[in-house]
Design an enzyme around this catalytic site. Sequence first.
Site, short mmCIF file in Angstrom:
data_model
loop_
_atom_site.label_atom_id
_atom_site.label_comp_id
_atom_site.label_asym_id
_atom_site.label_seq_id
_atom_site.Cartn_x
_atom_site.Cartn_y
_atom_site.Cartn_z
N ILE A 135 34.94 73.47 44.84
CA ILE A 135 35.54 74.19 45.99
C ILE A 135 36.69 73.36 46.55
O ILE A 135 36.50 72.20 46.91
CB ILE A 135 34.50 74.38 47.12
CG1 ILE A 135 33.23 75.05 46.61
CG2 ILE A 135 35.10 75.16 48.27
CD1 ILE A 135 32.09 75.02 47.62
N GLU A 189 17.37 65.49 40.45
CA GLU A 189 17.20 64.26 39.67
C GLU A 189 15.72 63.88 39.63
O GLU A 189 14.94 64.31 40.49
CB GLU A 189 17.94 63.11 40.37
CG GLU A 189 19.36 63.40 40.73
CD GLU A 189 20.34 62.85 39.71
OE1 GLU A 189 19.94 61.95 38.94
OE2 GLU A 189 21.48 63.33 39.68
N ASP A 200 23.01 62.23 50.34
CA ASP A 200 24.18 62.79 49.65
C ASP A 200 24.98 63.66 50.64
O ASP A 200 26.21 63.54 50.74
CB ASP A 200 23.70 63.62 48.45
CG ASP A 200 24.82 64.36 47.76
OD1 ASP A 200 25.52 63.75 46.94
OD2 ASP A 200 25.00 65.57 48.06
N LYS A 204 28.95 63.27 52.35
CA LYS A 204 29.93 64.37 52.35
C LYS A 204 30.29 64.79 53.78
O LYS A 204 31.45 65.08 54.08
CB LYS A 204 29.38 65.55 51.56
CG LYS A 204 29.24 65.24 50.07
CD LYS A 204 28.40 66.28 49.37
CE LYS A 204 28.27 65.99 47.89
NZ LYS A 204 27.30 66.87 47.23
N GLY A 301 28.48 70.55 38.80
CA GLY A 301 28.58 71.03 37.41
C GLY A 301 29.83 70.48 36.77
O GLY A 301 30.85 70.26 37.44
N1 LIG Z 1 27.81 65.96 38.14
C1 LIG Z 1 28.36 66.70 39.09
O1 LIG Z 1 28.21 67.93 39.11
C2 LIG Z 1 29.22 66.07 40.15
C3 LIG Z 1 29.78 66.88 41.15
C4 LIG Z 1 30.60 66.29 42.12
C5 LIG Z 1 30.83 64.93 42.09
N2 LIG Z 1 30.23 64.17 41.12
C6 LIG Z 1 30.50 62.73 41.13
O2 LIG Z 1 31.19 62.39 39.93
C7 LIG Z 1 30.83 61.08 39.52
C8 LIG Z 1 30.31 61.13 38.08
O3 LIG Z 1 29.16 61.94 38.05
P1 LIG Z 1 28.49 62.41 36.66
O4 LIG Z 1 27.49 63.44 37.03
O5 LIG Z 1 29.55 62.72 35.67
O6 LIG Z 1 27.73 61.06 36.26
P2 LIG Z 1 27.10 60.69 34.82
O7 LIG Z 1 26.89 61.91 34.00
O8 LIG Z 1 25.94 59.80 35.11
O9 LIG Z 1 28.25 59.83 34.13
C9 LIG Z 1 28.56 58.51 34.51
C10 LIG Z 1 29.46 57.91 33.44
O10 LIG Z 1 29.84 56.61 33.85
C11 LIG Z 1 29.54 55.67 32.80
N3 LIG Z 1 29.15 54.42 33.45
C12 LIG Z 1 28.25 54.24 34.43
N4 LIG Z 1 28.17 52.95 34.78
C13 LIG Z 1 29.04 52.28 33.98
C14 LIG Z 1 29.43 50.91 33.83
N5 LIG Z 1 28.89 49.95 34.60
N6 LIG Z 1 30.37 50.61 32.92
C15 LIG Z 1 30.93 51.57 32.16
N7 LIG Z 1 30.61 52.88 32.24
C16 LIG Z 1 29.68 53.21 33.13
C17 LIG Z 1 28.41 56.28 32.03
O11 LIG Z 1 28.42 55.77 30.70
P3 LIG Z 1 27.39 56.29 29.56
O12 LIG Z 1 27.78 57.74 29.31
O13 LIG Z 1 27.65 55.44 28.40
O14 LIG Z 1 26.03 56.17 30.16
C18 LIG Z 1 28.78 57.76 32.08
O15 LIG Z 1 29.68 58.08 31.06
C19 LIG Z 1 29.80 60.58 40.55
O16 LIG Z 1 30.45 59.84 41.56
C20 LIG Z 1 29.26 61.88 41.14
O17 LIG Z 1 28.76 61.72 42.45
C21 LIG Z 1 29.44 64.71 40.14
#
Ligand SMILES: NC(=O)c1ccc[n+]([C@@H]2O[C@H](COP(=O)([O-])OP(=O)(O)OC[C@H]3O[C@@H](n4cnc5c(N)ncnc54)[C@H](OP(=O)(O)O)[C@@H]3O)[C@@H](O)[C@H]2O)c1
Length: 426
Positions: A135, A189, A200, A204, A301
């Site tokens: 959004i 989770e 969370d 926000k 997502g």
């Molecule tokens: N998911 C959603 O719908 C959503 C929505 C809004 C905002 N967000 C925000 O977007 C961000 C990412 O979320 P996500 O859901 O995509 O998380 P995720 O699926 O857990 O992905 C995290 C990524 O970061 C990598 N990573 C984590 N720690 C690391 C480190 N120390 N060194 C190198 N790489 C590292 C992980 O590597 P590996 O793949 O090798 O484990 C993974 O690729 C977060 O801040 C979250 O709050 C997410």
Amino acid sequence: MKVGIGILGAGIVGGTLAAKLIEEADAIEAKSGLVLDVVKVGVRNLGKERPFDLPSDRITDNPEEVVDHPDVQLVVELMGGLEPAGSLVKRSLEAGKPVVTANKELVAAHGLELNGLAHDQGVAFLYEAAVGGGIPIIRPLSQSLAGEKLTRVLGIVNGTTNFILTKMSEEGAAYEDVLAEAQALGYAEADPTADVGGGDAAAKAAILASLAFGAWIPGDDVPRTGIDGIAVEDLLRADDLGYAVKLLAIAEEYEEGIAVRVKPTLVPHDHPLASVRGAQNAIFVEGPAIGELLFSGPGAGGDPTATAVLGDVIDAARELLAGAQVTPPVRFQPSKTLADGQIATRRYYRLLVKDAPGVLAAIAEVFGQHGVSIASVWQEGTGDDATLLLITHRALESEQDAAVDALEGLDVVNDVAAVLRVLIAD
Ligand SMILES: NC(=O)c1ccc[n+]([C@@H]2O[C@H](COP(=O)([O-])OP(=O)(O)OC[C@H]3O[C@@H](n4cnc5c(N)ncnc54)[C@H](OP(=O)(O)O)[C@@H]3O)[C@@H](O)[C@H]2O)c1
């Protein structure tokens, strides 16, 4: 015009973003005039399968290589968490590289410092996806509405809790059962604390309030009550009384200061936020000139969130190429925040009482002693375990809390079983 992109993290959002940048490169170039070249992607586990094709030398498990790579001109942080994400974002900005992130935790904790650093360096620090996923809300608050004196922002900003509350109220199911279902469906989770405990949403809420009122509010300063421990009977009773229960992020500006809260709240059925169901998010913005605006859609997502991130990347890349800050960050002014208890609200109470003559009068007297007047009362059952539902008029929360302490000391009150905020919709 080509811009080298470094991506920190290739999980749900980062993986989708990298795939979009690679697979939709022609469409992005046609629409924006930009060639966004994925130079380096940082991950934790090099052996994991990814949803995009890149030569292996463009993927590293050393995130500093991404930031420091000479061809990376713009860094996208999608790792999540405070560290090492925070240090990497700082390092990028210090090197004069614009940063785009979706990390609400980082922005809520260190946004003021990072914003200031970006300002000093003359580069962008953008975080559209940090609140409300797909959004658009950060840009509307910081740019489109920069000329409006906003009075209140209300948000359903956590899809997991909205999914749980919707299921509980529509199916009459208990909190624990719906949480287990949400976990099985991937909406919650394995450790749901940050969602159900309100943390969370508080991060926000802090970001929304800071942008709406131009005063930086650290996420830790936001009082929050989660939905863990919420009883389905309160959702069903609220529904009968004409309300939906929603976990609301509430940011309000009073003469005395800014009040930012996360609270399970009774929202009248005819308010637009009452009909936001399931994992959807919505943000309701109020101001004297604009009246009321509603922004709603998918709050999380891979695809929706990566789309919001991509919008920021395109903006930041354009700015970089223009060599000027087209959209300078909001300038935050110091402001007073109002702690829990310091504002006047309406509340819903469920009291378990003994049904005896004079009970209602005794309860009304306790509220009266604390300056709380009762707007409506309903009674169910008789004997030793009758239920009283009360909705109060607007009264200072600290006085209402003191009234609860006094009620708990009354012989005729077995339990103050639920206390929830009621949205004042006018
Ligand atoms: N998911 C959603 O719908 C959503 C929505 C809004 C905002 N967000 C925000 O977007 C961000 C990412 O979320 P996500 O859901 O995509 O998380 P995720 O699926 O857990 O992905 C995290 C990524 O970061 C990598 N990573 C984590 N720690 C690391 C480190 N120390 N060194 C190198 N790489 C590292 C992980 O590597 P590996 O793949 O090798 O484990 C993974 O690729 C977060 O801040 C979250 O709050 C997410």
